[in-house]
Write a protein that holds these residues in place. Structure first.
Motif, PDB file in Angstrom:
ATOM      1  N   LEU A   1       6.532   4.386 -15.418  1.00 28.55           N
ATOM      2  CA  LEU A   1       5.625   3.934 -16.472  1.00 28.55           C
ATOM      3  C   LEU A   1       6.295   3.014 -17.483  1.00 28.55           C
ATOM      4  CD1 LEU A   1       3.587   7.212 -17.072  1.00 28.55           C
ATOM      5  CD2 LEU A   1       3.156   5.339 -15.466  1.00 28.55           C
ATOM      6  N   THR A   2       7.593   2.808 -17.341  1.00 29.68           N
ATOM      7  CA  THR A   2       8.293   1.817 -18.143  1.00 29.68           C
ATOM      8  C   THR A   2       8.936   0.814 -17.205  1.00 29.68           C
ATOM      9  OG1 THR A   2      10.380   3.048 -18.199  1.00 29.68           O
ATOM     10  CG2 THR A   2       8.772   3.520 -19.953  1.00 29.68           C
ATOM     11  N   ARG A   3       9.109  -0.401 -17.672  1.00 32.38           N
ATOM     12  CA  ARG A   3       9.653  -1.460 -16.826  1.00 32.38           C
ATOM     13  C   ARG A   3      11.058  -1.119 -16.320  1.00 32.38           C
ATOM     14  NH1 ARG A   3       8.132  -6.954 -16.528  1.00 32.38           N
ATOM     15  NH2 ARG A   3       9.732  -8.222 -15.499  1.00 32.38           N
ATOM     16  N   SER A   4      11.816  -0.401 -17.145  1.00 32.37           N
ATOM     17  CA  SER A   4      13.206  -0.105 -16.799  1.00 32.37           C
ATOM     18  C   SER A   4      13.374   1.160 -15.966  1.00 32.37           C
ATOM     19  CB  SER A   4      14.032   0.021 -18.076  1.00 32.37           C
ATOM     20  OG  SER A   4      13.538   1.076 -18.890  1.00 32.37           O
ATOM     21  N   ALA A   5      12.278   1.863 -15.689  1.00 30.39           N
ATOM     22  CA  ALA A   5      12.378   3.102 -14.910  1.00 30.39           C
ATOM     23  C   ALA A   5      12.916   2.810 -13.504  1.00 30.39           C
ATOM     24  CB  ALA A   5      11.006   3.764 -14.813  1.00 30.39           C
ATOM     25  N   PRO A   6      13.606   3.769 -12.888  1.00 32.36           N
ATOM     26  CA  PRO A   6      14.103   3.561 -11.515  1.00 32.36           C
ATOM     27  C   PRO A   6      12.976   3.191 -10.569  1.00 32.36           C
ATOM     28  CG  PRO A   6      15.041   5.547 -12.468  1.00 32.36           C
ATOM     29  CD  PRO A   6      13.973   5.087 -13.420  1.00 32.36           C
ATOM     30  N   LYS A   7      13.278   2.357  -9.604  1.00 30.53           N
ATOM     31  CA  LYS A   7      12.273   1.853  -8.675  1.00 30.53           C
ATOM     32  C   LYS A   7      12.642   2.197  -7.241  1.00 30.53           C
ATOM     33  CE  LYS A   7      11.435  -1.789 -11.952  1.00 30.53           C
ATOM     34  NZ  LYS A   7      12.350  -1.084 -12.892  1.00 30.53           N
ATOM     35  N   ARG A   8      11.621   2.478  -6.475  1.00 29.69           N
ATOM     36  CA  ARG A   8      11.808   2.679  -5.047  1.00 29.69           C
ATOM     37  C   ARG A   8      11.391   1.395  -4.344  1.00 29.69           C
ATOM     38  NH1 ARG A   8       9.894   7.899  -1.476  1.00 29.69           N
ATOM     39  NH2 ARG A   8      10.724   7.169   0.522  1.00 29.69           N
ATOM     40  N   VAL A   9      12.207   0.912  -3.428  1.00 36.09           N
ATOM     41  CA  VAL A   9      11.909  -0.322  -2.699  1.00 36.09           C
ATOM     42  C   VAL A   9      11.621   0.033  -1.243  1.00 36.09           C
ATOM     43  CG1 VAL A   9      12.745  -2.585  -2.006  1.00 36.09           C
ATOM     44  CG2 VAL A   9      13.390  -1.652  -4.242  1.00 36.09           C
ATOM     45  N   ILE A  10      10.462  -0.402  -0.757  1.00 36.26           N
ATOM     46  CA  ILE A  10      10.070  -0.124   0.619  1.00 36.26           C
ATOM     47  C   ILE A  10       9.706  -1.443   1.307  1.00 36.26           C
ATOM     48  CG2 ILE A  10       9.277   2.215   0.128  1.00 36.26           C
ATOM     49  CD1 ILE A  10       6.416   1.167   0.126  1.00 36.26           C
ATOM     50  N   GLU A  11       9.797  -1.453   2.622  1.00 32.38           N
ATOM     51  CA  GLU A  11       9.428  -2.624   3.418  1.00 32.38           C
ATOM     52  C   GLU A  11       8.005  -2.427   3.927  1.00 32.38           C
ATOM     53  OE1 GLU A  11      11.054  -6.197   5.703  1.00 32.38           O
ATOM     54  OE2 GLU A  11      11.546  -5.157   3.846  1.00 32.38           O
ATOM     55  N   LEU A  12       7.095  -3.258   3.433  1.00 34.22           N
ATOM     56  CA  LEU A  12       5.706  -3.180   3.862  1.00 34.22           C
ATOM     57  C   LEU A  12       5.488  -4.095   5.056  1.00 34.22           C
ATOM     58  CD1 LEU A  12       3.824  -3.207   0.421  1.00 34.22           C
ATOM     59  CD2 LEU A  12       4.329  -1.245   1.897  1.00 34.22           C
ATOM     60  N   LEU A  13       4.909  -3.526   6.113  1.00 32.03           N
ATOM     61  CA  LEU A  13       4.625  -4.274   7.326  1.00 32.03           C
ATOM     62  C   LEU A  13       3.126  -4.487   7.484  1.00 32.03           C
ATOM     63  CD1 LEU A  13       7.060  -2.509   9.845  1.00 32.03           C
ATOM     64  CD2 LEU A  13       7.511  -4.460   8.329  1.00 32.03           C
ATOM     65  N   ASP A  14       2.775  -5.258   8.487  1.00 30.21           N
ATOM     66  CA  ASP A  14       1.376  -5.564   8.788  1.00 30.21           C
ATOM     67  C   ASP A  14       0.563  -4.278   8.928  1.00 30.21           C
ATOM     68  OD1 ASP A  14      -0.768  -7.309   9.520  1.00 30.21           O
ATOM     69  OD2 ASP A  14      -0.371  -6.899  11.643  1.00 30.21           O
ATOM     70  N   GLY A  15      -0.522  -4.152   8.172  1.00 26.22           N
ATOM     71  CA  GLY A  15      -1.402  -2.993   8.256  1.00 26.22           C
ATOM     72  C   GLY A  15      -1.040  -1.842   7.346  1.00 26.22           C
ATOM     73  N   ASP A  16       0.055  -1.953   6.603  1.00 26.25           N
ATOM     74  CA  ASP A  16       0.431  -0.881   5.668  1.00 26.25           C
ATOM     75  C   ASP A  16      -0.506  -0.868   4.460  1.00 26.25           C
ATOM     76  OD1 ASP A  16       2.520  -0.321   7.337  1.00 26.25           O
ATOM     77  OD2 ASP A  16       4.099  -0.672   5.852  1.00 26.25           O
ATOM     78  N   VAL A  17      -0.734   0.320   3.937  1.00 27.77           N
ATOM     79  CA  VAL A  17      -1.575   0.503   2.743  1.00 27.77           C
ATOM     80  C   VAL A  17      -0.810   1.352   1.735  1.00 27.77           C
ATOM     81  CG1 VAL A  17      -3.758   1.400   1.840  1.00 27.77           C
ATOM     82  CG2 VAL A  17      -3.697   0.338   4.114  1.00 27.77           C
ATOM     83  N   VAL A  18      -0.875   0.963   0.469  1.00 27.91           N
ATOM     84  CA  VAL A  18      -0.318   1.768  -0.607  1.00 27.91           C
ATOM     85  C   VAL A  18      -1.443   2.056  -1.599  1.00 27.91           C
ATOM     86  CG1 VAL A  18       1.398   1.944  -2.450  1.00 27.91           C
ATOM     87  CG2 VAL A  18       1.954   0.691  -0.355  1.00 27.91           C
ATOM     88  N   VAL A  19      -1.566   3.316  -2.004  1.00 23.41           N
ATOM     89  CA  VAL A  19      -2.594   3.743  -2.953  1.00 23.41           C
ATOM     90  C   VAL A  19      -1.888   4.422  -4.119  1.00 23.41           C
ATOM     91  CG1 VAL A  19      -4.676   5.119  -3.295  1.00 23.41           C
ATOM     92  CG2 VAL A  19      -4.196   4.128  -1.033  1.00 23.41           C
ATOM     93  N   TRP A  20      -2.221   4.002  -5.340  1.00 21.84           N
ATOM     94  CA  TRP A  20      -1.640   4.695  -6.490  1.00 21.84           C
ATOM     95  C   TRP A  20      -2.681   4.884  -7.594  1.00 21.84           C
ATOM     96  CZ3 TRP A  20      -0.288  -0.291  -5.115  1.00 21.84           C
ATOM     97  CH2 TRP A  20      -0.485  -1.303  -6.050  1.00 21.84           C
ATOM     98  N   GLY A  21      -2.594   6.062  -8.230  1.00 20.87           N
ATOM     99  CA  GLY A  21      -3.509   6.416  -9.300  1.00 20.87           C
ATOM    100  C   GLY A  21      -2.983   7.647 -10.018  1.00 20.87           C
ATOM    101  N   GLY A  22      -3.850   8.306 -10.775  1.00 17.65           N
ATOM    102  CA  GLY A  22      -3.435   9.506 -11.489  1.00 17.65           C
ATOM    103  C   GLY A  22      -2.221   9.240 -12.357  1.00 17.65           C
ATOM    104  N   PRO A  23      -1.166  10.066 -12.278  1.00 11.87           N
ATOM    105  CA  PRO A  23       0.025   9.873 -13.106  1.00 11.87           C
ATOM    106  C   PRO A  23       0.740   8.549 -12.844  1.00 11.87           C
ATOM    107  CG  PRO A  23      -0.014  12.076 -12.143  1.00 11.87           C
ATOM    108  CD  PRO A  23      -1.094  11.301 -11.462  1.00 11.87           C
ATOM    109  N   SER A  24       0.481   7.932 -11.693  1.00  5.71           N
ATOM    110  CA  SER A  24       1.139   6.671 -11.348  1.00  5.71           C
ATOM    111  C   SER A  24       0.236   5.453 -11.533  1.00  5.71           C
ATOM    112  CB  SER A  24       1.623   6.711  -9.895  1.00  5.71           C
ATOM    113  OG  SER A  24       2.675   7.627  -9.731  1.00  5.71           O
ATOM    114  N   ARG A  25      -0.927   5.658 -12.146  1.00  7.17           N
ATOM    115  CA  ARG A  25      -1.894   4.558 -12.241  1.00  7.17           C
ATOM    116  C   ARG A  25      -1.305   3.325 -12.911  1.00  7.17           C
ATOM    117  NH1 ARG A  25      -4.219   0.734 -12.694  1.00  7.17           N
ATOM    118  NH2 ARG A  25      -6.449   0.250 -12.702  1.00  7.17           N
TER     119      ARG A  25
END
Length: 217
Positions: A157-181
């Motif tokens: 929720l802050t710009r400086s917070a640790p980030k997870r980096v993933i490789e998105l491929l064709d057809g991948d979907v990411v959904v975020w909401g709730g505490p991560s909205r």
């Protein structure tokens, strides 16, 4: 190759309220590409010019409103500033995919009213940002990747917070909401390679529910 990798990339929780669904839309990519082509005919892709400069990602939209940017800032507009016309209606196939993906991630009754379509050529990127302009904090964001792979950063929720980096491929979907909205997220520069359906391009569909009071002419 994407089909072969799908079983090796299981459904993954990125953070509380955020879920990565590898290959979820893979069986529908042909239909999605046809829909993008039809939307492009009515509302062509363009690179918005902002106070920070020309955006490297080309954009268009469909649905009741579309995301636009200019020297005045960012907003959801009822009409395409390039044509003056209303945005193309959201195709049923796109809406159904977004609703089903949201449900798979634990968000029932998602009703997307806008789909932002981003086109990434090699070198294009999307800097870290939050989706804060929708006025529907209870509704998730649904993001669908097509074509070239991309490195997606998902943080806190802050710009400086640790980030997870993933490789998105064709057809991948990411959904975020709730505490991560309001999680910070972005896409690194797309590498120059080739995909049989999109050539040297990556497409991203981002579905959002928008409070009607946020619509602008």
């Amino acid at each position: 190759m994407d089909d072969l990798l799908a079983p090796l990339r299981p459904r993954t929780v990125l953070a509380e309220g955020a879920v990565w669904l590898p290959g979820y839309a893979l069986s529908q990519t042909h239909t999605l590409h046809n829909a993008i082509a039809e939307i492009h005919k009515q509302a062509p892709f363009r690179h918005f010019q902002t106070r920070m400069g020309r955006m490297s990602v080309a954009m268009t939209s469909c649905g009741k409103c579309g995301w636009v940017a200019d020297m005045a800032g960012y907003r959801y507009a009822l009409s395409d500033p390039g044509t003056g016309n209303s945005w193309p209606a959201m195709p049923d196939a796109l809406r159904h995919l977004a609703v089903q993906a949201a449900m798979e991630a634990g968000y029932a009754n998602f009703q997307p009213v806008s789909c932002l379509i981003n086109r990434y050529a090699p070198g294009a990127k999307m800097g870290l940002h939050q989706d804060r302009d929708e006025g529907e904090t209870e509704a998730p964001v649904v993001s669908v990747s097509l074509g070239l792979p991309a490195r997606f950063s998902f943080g806190g929720l802050t710009r400086s917070a640790p980030k997870r980096v993933i490789e998105l491929l064709d057809g991948d979907v990411v959904v975020w909401g709730g505490p991560s909205r309001f999680a910070w997220h972005g896409v690194s520069s797309v590498r120059e390679t080739f995909h049989p359906q999109t050539g040297a391009m990556r497409y991203n569909l981002t579905f959002r529910a928008i409070n009607g009071s946020r619509f602008r002419p």
